[in-house]
Design an enzyme around this catalytic site. Structure first.
Site, short mmCIF file in Angstrom:
data_model
loop_
_atom_site.label_atom_id
_atom_site.label_comp_id
_atom_site.label_asym_id
_atom_site.label_seq_id
_atom_site.Cartn_x
_atom_site.Cartn_y
_atom_site.Cartn_z
N LYS A 12 31.96 40.51 37.74
CA LYS A 12 32.37 40.22 39.56
C LYS A 12 30.68 41.52 39.60
CE LYS A 12 36.16 38.42 42.08
NZ LYS A 12 37.16 38.38 43.04
N TYR A 52 34.43 28.22 45.12
CA TYR A 52 35.70 28.90 45.70
C TYR A 52 35.76 27.94 46.83
CZ TYR A 52 35.43 33.63 43.55
OH TYR A 52 35.92 34.92 42.92
N PHE A 60 38.30 34.91 54.97
CA PHE A 60 37.69 35.89 53.62
C PHE A 60 36.32 34.91 53.29
CE2 PHE A 60 41.35 35.64 51.06
CZ PHE A 60 41.17 34.83 50.50
N ARG A 88 45.18 36.89 33.23
CA ARG A 88 46.25 37.16 34.97
C ARG A 88 46.60 38.81 34.66
NH1 ARG A 88 43.71 34.93 39.26
NH2 ARG A 88 45.26 35.92 40.66
N ARG A 105 41.58 45.58 37.07
CA ARG A 105 41.75 46.01 38.63
C ARG A 105 41.97 47.33 38.78
NH1 ARG A 105 42.84 39.92 40.61
NH2 ARG A 105 40.51 39.06 40.88
N ASN A 115 37.19 43.16 43.42
CA ASN A 115 37.87 43.57 42.44
C ASN A 115 37.09 43.59 41.04
OD1 ASN A 115 37.56 41.19 42.86
ND2 ASN A 115 40.15 41.13 43.18
N HIS A 118 37.34 37.87 37.67
CA HIS A 118 38.19 37.08 38.22
C HIS A 118 38.48 36.41 37.14
CE1 HIS A 118 38.33 32.34 39.75
NE2 HIS A 118 38.00 32.05 38.72
N GLU A 129 36.72 25.54 36.37
CA GLU A 129 36.01 26.93 36.30
C GLU A 129 34.87 26.26 35.19
OE1 GLU A 129 38.38 28.89 39.06
OE2 GLU A 129 38.91 29.82 37.33
P1 IDP Z 1 42.18 36.07 43.02
O1 IDP Z 1 41.14 36.45 42.52
O2 IDP Z 1 43.36 37.84 42.32
O3 IDP Z 1 42.42 34.82 41.91
P2 IDP Z 1 42.42 34.74 45.05
O4 IDP Z 1 43.58 34.78 46.21
O5 IDP Z 1 42.36 33.85 44.31
O6 IDP Z 1 42.16 36.00 44.34
O7 IDP Z 1 41.48 35.50 45.83
C1 IDP Z 1 40.08 34.87 45.59
C2 IDP Z 1 39.14 36.03 45.36
O8 IDP Z 1 38.90 36.71 46.99
C3 IDP Z 1 39.63 37.43 45.28
O9 IDP Z 1 39.86 37.97 44.12
C4 IDP Z 1 39.33 38.48 46.89
O10 IDP Z 1 37.57 39.20 46.32
C5 IDP Z 1 38.67 37.84 47.37
N1 IDP Z 1 39.59 37.93 48.53
C6 IDP Z 1 41.37 37.32 48.38
N2 IDP Z 1 42.38 37.88 49.10
C7 IDP Z 1 41.56 38.00 50.75
C8 IDP Z 1 41.51 38.89 51.42
O11 IDP Z 1 42.61 39.25 52.34
N3 IDP Z 1 40.86 39.62 52.13
C9 IDP Z 1 38.94 39.99 51.42
N4 IDP Z 1 39.13 39.24 49.82
C10 IDP Z 1 39.99 38.51 49.91
MG MG Z 2 42.44 32.77 42.61
#
Ligand code: IDP
Ligand code: MG
Length: 136
Positions: A12, A52, A60, A88, A105, A115, A118, A129
């Site tokens: 990212k 997304y 968010f 993961r 991470r 973070n 992805h 994807e």
């Molecule tokens: P992942 O990247 O671990 O699969 P997801 O739940 O799919 O997590 O969320 C996609 C992305 O959205 C996350 O990587 C993160 O950058 C962002 N995100 C997820 N939850 C939050 C939140 O509660 N606040 C702000 N950003 C969030």
């Molecule tokens: Mg995800």
């Protein structure tokens, strides 16, 4: 049971900006992933919204799409036995604060939104994807 799989990984903007591309790729390689395809690009906000879409009802969503389109990213197809779950695990928890030692991470993530990486979460989404970035 092990099965050769492909998954979509993205380095990212926060990580590309800090020149962590090679360090993160090394972590994938050291953990047995082959990088089959890769490209460094900056995507439009409209493309981030499509990527997304699964999160479109989340509070968010807008920030997430602004963020993913805010600078260069590196999209990669990673291959390994059980690549989806393996990636993961190597990425660690969504919030770097909760990520285990040794994960990408934990090592590089700044915050829940910045973070660093992805990774696809299922076989079905990995296919979608990978096509999103590499179907030309
Ligand atoms: P992942 O990247 O671990 O699969 P997801 O739940 O799919 O997590 O969320 C996609 C992305 O959205 C996350 O990587 C993160 O950058 C962002 N995100 C997820 N939850 C939050 C939140 O509660 N606040 C702000 N950003 C969030
Ligand atoms: Mg995800």
């Amino acid at each position: 049971m092990s099965k050769l799989e492909q998954t979509l990984s993205i380095i990212k903007p926060d990580a590309v900006e800090r020149n962590l591309e090679n360090e993160i790729k090394d972590m994938f390689k050291k953990n047995g992933f082959s990088i089959l395809k890769e490209k460094k690009i900056q995507i439009e906000k409209s493309e981030a919204e499509k990527f997304y879409k699964i999160h479109e009802t989340k509070p968010f969503y807008k920030d997430l799409c602004d963020y993913l389109s805010s600078g260069p990213i590196v999209a990669m197809v990673l291959e390994k036995d059980n690549a989806i779950i393996g990636n993961r695990k190597l990425m660690g928890a969504t919030n770097p604060k909760d990520a285990d030692d040794g994960t990408i991470r934990k090592k590089y993530g700044i915050s829940i939104d910045k973070n660093s990486v992805h990774g696809s979460d299922s076989i079905e989404n990995a296919k979608i994807e990978i096509d999103f970035f590499f179907k030309d």
